[in-house]
Scaffold this motif. Sequence first.
Motif, PDB file in Angstrom:
ATOM      1  N   ASP A 110       0.829  -1.211   0.000  1.00  0.00           N
ATOM      2  CA  ASP A 110       0.000   0.000   0.000  1.00  0.00           C
ATOM      3  C   ASP A 110       0.861   1.257   0.000  1.00  0.00           C
ATOM      4  OD1 ASP A 110      -2.555   1.489   2.136  1.00  0.00           O
ATOM      5  OD2 ASP A 110      -2.452   1.307  -0.058  1.00  0.00           O
ATOM      6  N   TYR A 111       1.950   1.210  -0.749  1.00  0.00           N
ATOM      7  CA  TYR A 111       2.927   2.288  -0.689  1.00  0.00           C
ATOM      8  C   TYR A 111       2.690   3.389  -1.717  1.00  0.00           C
ATOM      9  CZ  TYR A 111       4.633  -0.980  -4.193  1.00  0.00           C
ATOM     10  OH  TYR A 111       4.730  -1.851  -5.242  1.00  0.00           O
ATOM     11  N   SER A 112       1.732   3.227  -2.615  1.00  0.00           N
ATOM     12  CA  SER A 112       1.542   4.222  -3.661  1.00  0.00           C
ATOM     13  C   SER A 112       0.620   5.369  -3.237  1.00  0.00           C
ATOM     14  CB  SER A 112       1.003   3.563  -4.932  1.00  0.00           C
ATOM     15  OG  SER A 112      -0.281   3.018  -4.696  1.00  0.00           O
ATOM     16  N   ARG A 113       0.039   5.256  -2.069  1.00  0.00           N
ATOM     17  CA  ARG A 113      -0.871   6.314  -1.604  1.00  0.00           C
ATOM     18  C   ARG A 113      -0.110   7.327  -0.772  1.00  0.00           C
ATOM     19  NH1 ARG A 113      -5.694   5.043   1.500  1.00  0.00           N
ATOM     20  NH2 ARG A 113      -4.515   3.407   2.569  1.00  0.00           N
ATOM     21  N   ALA A 114      -0.208   8.590  -1.167  1.00  0.00           N
ATOM     22  CA  ALA A 114       0.537   9.648  -0.489  1.00  0.00           C
ATOM     23  C   ALA A 114       0.144   9.784   0.982  1.00  0.00           C
ATOM     24  CB  ALA A 114       0.322  10.969  -1.220  1.00  0.00           C
ATOM     25  N   VAL A 115      -1.103   9.454   1.318  1.00  0.00           N
ATOM     26  CA  VAL A 115      -1.563   9.621   2.702  1.00  0.00           C
ATOM     27  C   VAL A 115      -0.847   8.674   3.661  1.00  0.00           C
ATOM     28  CG1 VAL A 115      -3.822  10.486   2.056  1.00  0.00           C
ATOM     29  CG2 VAL A 115      -3.476   8.018   2.355  1.00  0.00           C
ATOM     30  N   ARG A 116      -0.165   7.657   3.138  1.00  0.00           N
ATOM     31  CA  ARG A 116       0.543   6.709   3.999  1.00  0.00           C
ATOM     32  C   ARG A 116       1.895   7.230   4.473  1.00  0.00           C
ATOM     33  NH1 ARG A 116      -0.775   1.489   4.071  1.00  0.00           N
ATOM     34  NH2 ARG A 116       0.423   1.655   6.007  1.00  0.00           N
ATOM     35  N   TYR A 117       2.293   8.408   4.001  1.00  0.00           N
ATOM     36  CA  TYR A 117       3.617   8.925   4.302  1.00  0.00           C
ATOM     37  C   TYR A 117       3.565   9.986   5.392  1.00  0.00           C
ATOM     38  CZ  TYR A 117       5.207   6.160   0.454  1.00  0.00           C
ATOM     39  OH  TYR A 117       5.507   5.091  -0.353  1.00  0.00           O
ATOM     40  N   ASP A 118       4.547   9.896   6.287  1.00  0.00           N
ATOM     41  CA  ASP A 118       4.554  10.745   7.481  1.00  0.00           C
ATOM     42  C   ASP A 118       5.316  12.050   7.283  1.00  0.00           C
ATOM     43  OD1 ASP A 118       5.296   7.612   8.726  1.00  0.00           O
ATOM     44  OD2 ASP A 118       3.360   8.573   9.101  1.00  0.00           O
ATOM     45  N   TYR A 119       6.330  11.991   6.457  1.00  0.00           N
ATOM     46  CA  TYR A 119       7.214  13.147   6.286  1.00  0.00           C
ATOM     47  C   TYR A 119       7.423  13.405   4.794  1.00  0.00           C
ATOM     48  CZ  TYR A 119       8.302  11.746  11.059  1.00  0.00           C
ATOM     49  OH  TYR A 119       8.212  11.373  12.377  1.00  0.00           O
ATOM     50  N   TRP A 120       7.547  14.682   4.456  1.00  0.00           N
ATOM     51  CA  TRP A 120       7.726  15.102   3.065  1.00  0.00           C
ATOM     52  C   TRP A 120       8.802  16.164   2.958  1.00  0.00           C
ATOM     53  CZ3 TRP A 120       5.084  13.040  -1.081  1.00  0.00           C
ATOM     54  CH2 TRP A 120       4.012  12.202  -0.767  1.00  0.00           C
ATOM     55  N   GLY A 121       9.502  16.139   1.838  1.00  0.00           N
ATOM     56  CA  GLY A 121      10.416  17.217   1.518  1.00  0.00           C
ATOM     57  C   GLY A 121       9.685  18.346   0.817  1.00  0.00           C
ATOM     58  N   GLN A 122      10.451  19.371   0.464  1.00  0.00           N
ATOM     59  CA  GLN A 122       9.861  20.564  -0.144  1.00  0.00           C
ATOM     60  C   GLN A 122       9.713  20.439  -1.655  1.00  0.00           C
ATOM     61  OE1 GLN A 122      13.014  20.245   0.508  1.00  0.00           O
ATOM     62  NE2 GLN A 122      14.047  21.038  -1.324  1.00  0.00           N
ATOM     63  N   GLY A 123      10.362  19.465  -2.251  1.00  0.00           N
ATOM     64  CA  GLY A 123      10.245  19.229  -3.688  1.00  0.00           C
ATOM     65  C   GLY A 123      11.362  19.856  -4.492  1.00  0.00           C
ATOM     66  N   THR A 124      11.644  19.245  -5.641  1.00  0.00           N
ATOM     67  CA  THR A 124      12.625  19.781  -6.570  1.00  0.00           C
ATOM     68  C   THR A 124      12.056  19.654  -7.984  1.00  0.00           C
ATOM     69  OG1 THR A 124      14.948  19.698  -7.277  1.00  0.00           O
ATOM     70  CG2 THR A 124      13.905  17.592  -6.788  1.00  0.00           C
ATOM     71  N   GLN A 125      12.190  20.703  -8.778  1.00  0.00           N
ATOM     72  CA  GLN A 125      11.595  20.735 -10.102  1.00  0.00           C
ATOM     73  C   GLN A 125      12.456  19.998 -11.112  1.00  0.00           C
ATOM     74  OE1 GLN A 125       8.585  22.336 -11.282  1.00  0.00           O
ATOM     75  NE2 GLN A 125       9.089  21.171 -13.130  1.00  0.00           N
ATOM     76  N   VAL A 126      11.819  19.150 -11.891  1.00  0.00           N
ATOM     77  CA  VAL A 126      12.462  18.488 -13.028  1.00  0.00           C
ATOM     78  C   VAL A 126      11.679  18.863 -14.279  1.00  0.00           C
ATOM     79  CG1 VAL A 126      12.985  16.290 -14.142  1.00  0.00           C
ATOM     80  CG2 VAL A 126      13.349  16.566 -11.670  1.00  0.00           C
ATOM     81  N   THR A 127      12.368  19.434 -15.244  1.00  0.00           N
ATOM     82  CA  THR A 127      11.736  19.824 -16.497  1.00  0.00           C
ATOM     83  C   THR A 127      12.473  19.166 -17.649  1.00  0.00           C
ATOM     84  OG1 THR A 127      11.096  21.965 -15.561  1.00  0.00           O
ATOM     85  CG2 THR A 127      11.014  21.737 -17.959  1.00  0.00           C
ATOM     86  N   VAL A 128      11.724  18.438 -18.479  1.00  0.00           N
ATOM     87  CA  VAL A 128      12.307  17.732 -19.616  1.00  0.00           C
ATOM     88  C   VAL A 128      11.736  18.341 -20.893  1.00  0.00           C
ATOM     89  CG1 VAL A 128      12.712  15.502 -20.701  1.00  0.00           C
ATOM     90  CG2 VAL A 128      12.399  15.644 -18.215  1.00  0.00           C
ATOM     91  N   SER A 129      12.608  18.920 -21.691  1.00  0.00           N
ATOM     92  CA  SER A 129      12.162  19.540 -22.942  1.00  0.00           C
ATOM     93  C   SER A 129      12.255  18.536 -24.084  1.00  0.00           C
ATOM     94  CB  SER A 129      12.999  20.766 -23.246  1.00  0.00           C
ATOM     95  OG  SER A 129      14.346  20.399 -23.462  1.00  0.00           O
ATOM     96  N   SER A 130      11.384  18.703 -25.067  1.00  0.00           N
ATOM     97  CA  SER A 130      11.352  17.768 -26.202  1.00  0.00           C
ATOM     98  C   SER A 130      12.272  18.216 -27.323  1.00  0.00           C
ATOM     99  CB  SER A 130       9.924  17.644 -26.730  1.00  0.00           C
ATOM    100  OG  SER A 130       9.441  18.918 -27.086  1.00  0.00           O
TER     101      SER A 130
END
Length: 130
Positions: A110-130
């Motif tokens: 049941d690891y694909s549900r975000a609600v199962r996670y206790d701690y989160w980072g702030q995020g990092t942007q990944v942009t892939v151009s075509s």
Amino acid sequence: QVQLVESGGGLVQAGDSLRLSCAASGRSFSGYGMGWFRQAPGKEREFVALINWTYRRTYYADSVEGRFTISRDLAKNTVYLEMNSLRPEDTAVYYCAASGSVCSVRGCFDYSRAVRYDYWGQGTQVTVSS
């Protein structure tokens, strides 16, 4: 205080590679599931990959299987996401997350549900151009 700090995002071209890092601190993560999620504009946050901190078992979303590799370095308390053959549809903010409940000695469930996670980072942007 638990902290998850992501780094390594950026702008790349289709077919390129990137490695994201997540530095974890503030507690022992023994037995935890350490995951990566991503969220594109206008879309829900989606599961990308998971590693069992203790047993190193790994799990992937179908969309990244064979292209992305998750790993961890115990000495550095860091989780990595190696992303190869990047596609424009991989463009998103990537988040590191930690769950104390999705993994056991029997595996991770049941690891694909975000609600199962206790701690989160702030995020990092990944942009892939075509």
